[in-house]
Write a protein that holds these residues in place. Structure first.
Motif, PDB file in Angstrom:
ATOM      1  N   THR A   1     -37.153   5.025  -2.421  1.00 20.96           N
ATOM      2  CA  THR A   1     -36.986   3.573  -2.464  1.00 20.96           C
ATOM      3  C   THR A   1     -37.094   3.041  -3.890  1.00 20.96           C
ATOM      4  N   THR A   2     -38.088   3.521  -4.627  1.00 15.96           N
ATOM      5  CA  THR A   2     -38.277   3.015  -5.989  1.00 15.96           C
ATOM      6  C   THR A   2     -37.071   3.315  -6.870  1.00 15.96           C
ATOM      7  N   TYR A   3     -36.486   4.488  -6.676  1.00 20.06           N
ATOM      8  CA  TYR A   3     -35.295   4.815  -7.473  1.00 20.06           C
ATOM      9  C   TYR A   3     -34.072   4.028  -7.001  1.00 20.06           C
ATOM     10  N   SER A   4     -33.922   3.856  -5.672  1.00 18.99           N
ATOM     11  CA  SER A   4     -32.710   3.219  -5.152  1.00 18.99           C
ATOM     12  C   SER A   4     -32.663   1.724  -5.452  1.00 18.99           C
ATOM     13  N   ILE A   5     -33.831   1.064  -5.509  1.00 19.78           N
ATOM     14  CA  ILE A   5     -33.814  -0.383  -5.773  1.00 19.78           C
ATOM     15  C   ILE A   5     -33.851  -0.695  -7.260  1.00 19.78           C
ATOM     16  N   GLY A   6     -33.855   0.351  -8.081  1.00 20.79           N
ATOM     17  CA  GLY A   6     -33.747   0.134  -9.520  1.00 20.79           C
ATOM     18  C   GLY A   6     -35.048  -0.048 -10.259  1.00 20.79           C
ATOM     19  N   VAL A   7     -36.160   0.446  -9.695  1.00 22.44           N
ATOM     20  CA  VAL A   7     -37.426   0.363 -10.426  1.00 22.44           C
ATOM     21  C   VAL A   7     -37.348   1.285 -11.643  1.00 22.44           C
ATOM     22  N   PRO A   8     -37.713   0.832 -12.823  1.00 22.63           N
ATOM     23  CA  PRO A   8     -37.656   1.688 -14.012  1.00 22.63           C
ATOM     24  C   PRO A   8     -38.515   2.943 -13.827  1.00 22.63           C
ATOM     25  N   PRO A   9     -38.062   4.090 -14.331  1.00 27.54           N
ATOM     26  CA  PRO A   9     -38.810   5.333 -14.155  1.00 27.54           C
ATOM     27  C   PRO A   9     -40.253   5.244 -14.644  1.00 27.54           C
ATOM     28  N   GLU A  10     -40.483   4.482 -15.725  1.00 29.80           N
ATOM     29  CA  GLU A  10     -41.837   4.399 -16.260  1.00 29.80           C
ATOM     30  C   GLU A  10     -42.768   3.587 -15.357  1.00 29.80           C
ATOM     31  N   ALA A  11     -42.201   2.816 -14.429  1.00 28.35           N
ATOM     32  CA  ALA A  11     -43.022   2.005 -13.526  1.00 28.35           C
ATOM     33  C   ALA A  11     -43.125   2.612 -12.133  1.00 28.35           C
ATOM     34  N   THR A  12     -42.458   3.730 -11.897  1.00 19.33           N
ATOM     35  CA  THR A  12     -42.426   4.320 -10.556  1.00 19.33           C
ATOM     36  C   THR A  12     -43.810   4.693 -10.065  1.00 19.33           C
ATOM     37  N   LEU A  13     -44.594   5.348 -10.914  1.00 24.69           N
ATOM     38  CA  LEU A  13     -45.929   5.770 -10.506  1.00 24.69           C
ATOM     39  C   LEU A  13     -46.842   4.582 -10.228  1.00 24.69           C
ATOM     40  N   VAL A  14     -46.659   3.498 -10.977  1.00 24.52           N
ATOM     41  CA  VAL A  14     -47.468   2.298 -10.753  1.00 24.52           C
ATOM     42  C   VAL A  14     -47.153   1.699  -9.385  1.00 24.52           C
ATOM     43  N   VAL A  15     -45.867   1.614  -9.056  1.00 26.99           N
ATOM     44  CA  VAL A  15     -45.462   1.075  -7.754  1.00 26.99           C
ATOM     45  C   VAL A  15     -45.990   1.960  -6.630  1.00 26.99           C
ATOM     46  N   LYS A  16     -45.869   3.273  -6.794  1.00 32.12           N
ATOM     47  CA  LYS A  16     -46.366   4.199  -5.774  1.00 32.12           C
ATOM     48  C   LYS A  16     -47.872   4.024  -5.572  1.00 32.12           C
ATOM     49  N   ALA A  17     -48.604   3.903  -6.668  1.00 28.70           N
ATOM     50  CA  ALA A  17     -50.054   3.728  -6.572  1.00 28.70           C
ATOM     51  C   ALA A  17     -50.402   2.424  -5.866  1.00 28.70           C
ATOM     52  N   ALA A  18     -49.652   1.362  -6.148  1.00 30.33           N
ATOM     53  CA  ALA A  18     -49.931   0.065  -5.527  1.00 30.33           C
ATOM     54  C   ALA A  18     -49.711   0.119  -4.018  1.00 30.33           C
ATOM     55  N   VAL A  19     -48.616   0.751  -3.595  1.00 28.53           N
ATOM     56  CA  VAL A  19     -48.338   0.860  -2.160  1.00 28.53           C
ATOM     57  C   VAL A  19     -49.403   1.701  -1.466  1.00 28.53           C
ATOM     58  N   VAL A  20     -49.765   2.815  -2.073  1.00 23.03           N
ATOM     59  CA  VAL A  20     -50.788   3.681  -1.489  1.00 23.03           C
ATOM     60  C   VAL A  20     -52.116   2.938  -1.385  1.00 23.03           C
ATOM     61  N   LEU A  21     -52.450   2.143  -2.409  1.00 24.35           N
ATOM     62  CA  LEU A  21     -53.689   1.364  -2.381  1.00 24.35           C
ATOM     63  C   LEU A  21     -53.692   0.383  -1.216  1.00 24.35           C
ATOM     64  N   VAL A  22     -52.586  -0.335  -1.031  1.00 21.45           N
ATOM     65  CA  VAL A  22     -52.509  -1.324   0.040  1.00 21.45           C
ATOM     66  C   VAL A  22     -52.659  -0.660   1.402  1.00 21.45           C
ATOM     67  N   VAL A  23     -51.935   0.445   1.609  1.00 20.27           N
ATOM     68  CA  VAL A  23     -52.003   1.138   2.900  1.00 20.27           C
ATOM     69  C   VAL A  23     -53.398   1.685   3.144  1.00 20.27           C
ATOM     70  N   SER A  24     -54.010   2.252   2.125  1.00 19.72           N
ATOM     71  CA  SER A  24     -55.349   2.822   2.278  1.00 19.72           C
ATOM     72  C   SER A  24     -56.380   1.743   2.594  1.00 19.72           C
ATOM     73  N   VAL A  25     -56.259   0.574   1.946  1.00 20.40           N
ATOM     74  CA  VAL A  25     -57.187  -0.521   2.214  1.00 20.40           C
ATOM     75  C   VAL A  25     -57.033  -1.010   3.653  1.00 20.40           C
ATOM     76  N   ILE A  26     -55.789  -1.148   4.101  1.00 19.29           N
ATOM     77  CA  ILE A  26     -55.548  -1.613   5.466  1.00 19.29           C
ATOM     78  C   ILE A  26     -56.107  -0.624   6.483  1.00 19.29           C
ATOM     79  N   GLN A  27     -56.083   0.670   6.155  1.00 20.00           N
ATOM     80  CA  GLN A  27     -56.561   1.691   7.079  1.00 20.00           C
ATOM     81  C   GLN A  27     -58.080   1.757   7.165  1.00 20.00           C
ATOM     82  N   SER A  28     -58.787   1.134   6.257  1.00 20.84           N
ATOM     83  CA  SER A  28     -60.239   1.247   6.253  1.00 20.84           C
ATOM     84  C   SER A  28     -60.842   0.563   7.467  1.00 20.84           C
TER      85      SER A  28
END
Length: 345
Positions: free
Chosen positions: A290-317
């Protein structure tokens, strides 16, 4: 309301919701995201590509799940992936026809890595993160020694078909991942091993005092994780048609741990879900797509991935789930009357 509370409490509901939301985001950006077509007798499309790319991560995550379930951790899986690919490529560089020997060499390195980690953790008593950190550092060096610091190309057709070939129009790597899932599920659900692993994760002292050979089981779990990593190394090197001791499997251990935790497995041990792990791996691979297909810059990909994982993990608590349940009780009238009715009954 009771149905809503039950759904919110199910460990797989949030991974499923996350995967659905990512799919909807991809559909909004590309209406043909879910389309699958036949080309030259093979299935092609974004879903097939995601499944194909996720196969090595799924297999590694299965081994990581069982390790974490015993209150352990294995951060050397990425290095083992690199060693396995390098070992296979070294054999094939001398004789491309020795596919069987190359596979045996790759699997042998996985077994050796698992034995090393298992001995340090189960019998020496070393902390799992320290024991596997040793192999994480040394293993990457071993892989580079095997490849001579170079990228070794692989041209053996019998080997390349595993990660880049097709069976019944579906990528072979997907079939291998499905076989690994089925074998692991049978192992932990149809034998007493799954119960033993959960017992060790809940209370390792009690299981030892009860007469269970917990050290042997923990040792076997690390060996299993090593073999799973070797299989992933075979698929990865076959898919890219080369072995790279420096970059193969890089940061894969982090993705595997994220996949396991996103799937609902407890890092405290004792509770694990293979289905959740598979969903977690698919979430990570879909998120990458998704990050590559919607045009997220490669240098920001890991940041976006971390943010999504954080949100999902918080919701699961458990705390957030309790807050959501209390909020629903205040918002929905039926939530306030239901307990009174149930009490009167």
């Amino acid at each position: 309301m009771k149905l809503v509370r039950t759904a919110l409490a199910h460990p797989l509901v949030w991974p499923v919701v996350t995967l659905v939301l990512l799919t909807l985001l991809d559909l909004a950006h590309n209406s043909a995201f879910l389309s699958i077509r036949m080309l030259d007798g093979h299935l092609f499309g974004a879903p097939i590509d995601i499944l194909n790319r996720a196969a090595p991560l799924v297999i590694v995550s299965l081994g990581t799940t069982l390790v974490i379930a015993t209150r352990g951790i294995d951060i050397s899986v990425g290095a083992v992936v690199a060693i396995a690919g390098a070992a296979a490529a070294t054999v094939l560089a001398d004789d491309p026809s020795q596919v069987g020997l190359a596979l045996a060499a790759a699997l042998g390195t996985g077994i050796a890595a698992g034995v090393w980690n298992g001995l340090l953790v189960a019998f020496v008593g070393m902390q799992p993160i320290i024991a596997t950190l040793i192999l994480m550092v040394a293993g990457r060096g071993i892989a580079q020694l095997l490849t001579g610091g170079q990228i070794i190309p692989i041209g053996a057709p019998g080997y390349l078909v595993l990660g880049d070939g097709y069976l019944a129009s579906v990528p072979c790597s997907v079939w291998i991942a499905l076989a690994a899932i089925a074998a692991t599920a049978l192992l932990v659900n149809r034998t007493a091993l799954g119960l033993f692993i959960r017992a060790i994760g809940i209370n390792p002292v009690a299981t030892r005092l009860a007469g269970l050979r917990s050290a042997s089981i923990v040792f076997g779990v690390y060996v299993f994780c090593g073999v799973a990593s070797a299989v992933a190394g075979i698929l990865a090197s076959s898919n890219v048609r080369s072995a790279d001791g420096n970059n193969a499997g890089l940061l894969l251990e982090l993705d595997a741990i994220l996949a396991v935790t996103l799937g609902g497995t407890s890092l405290a041990g004792g509770r694990f879900s293979l289905a959740g792990t598979v969903l977690g791996a698919l979430i990570i691979q879909t998120l990458t797509y998704t990050t590559y297909s919607i045009g997220v810059p490669p240098e920001a990909t890991l940041v976006v991935k971390a943010a999504v994982v954080l949100v999902v993990s918080v919701i699961q608590s458990a705390t957030i789930r309790a807050l959501l349940a209390r909020h629903l009780q205040r918002v929905l009238p039926s939530a306030r009357t239901r307990p009174i009715v149930e009490a009167s009954e």
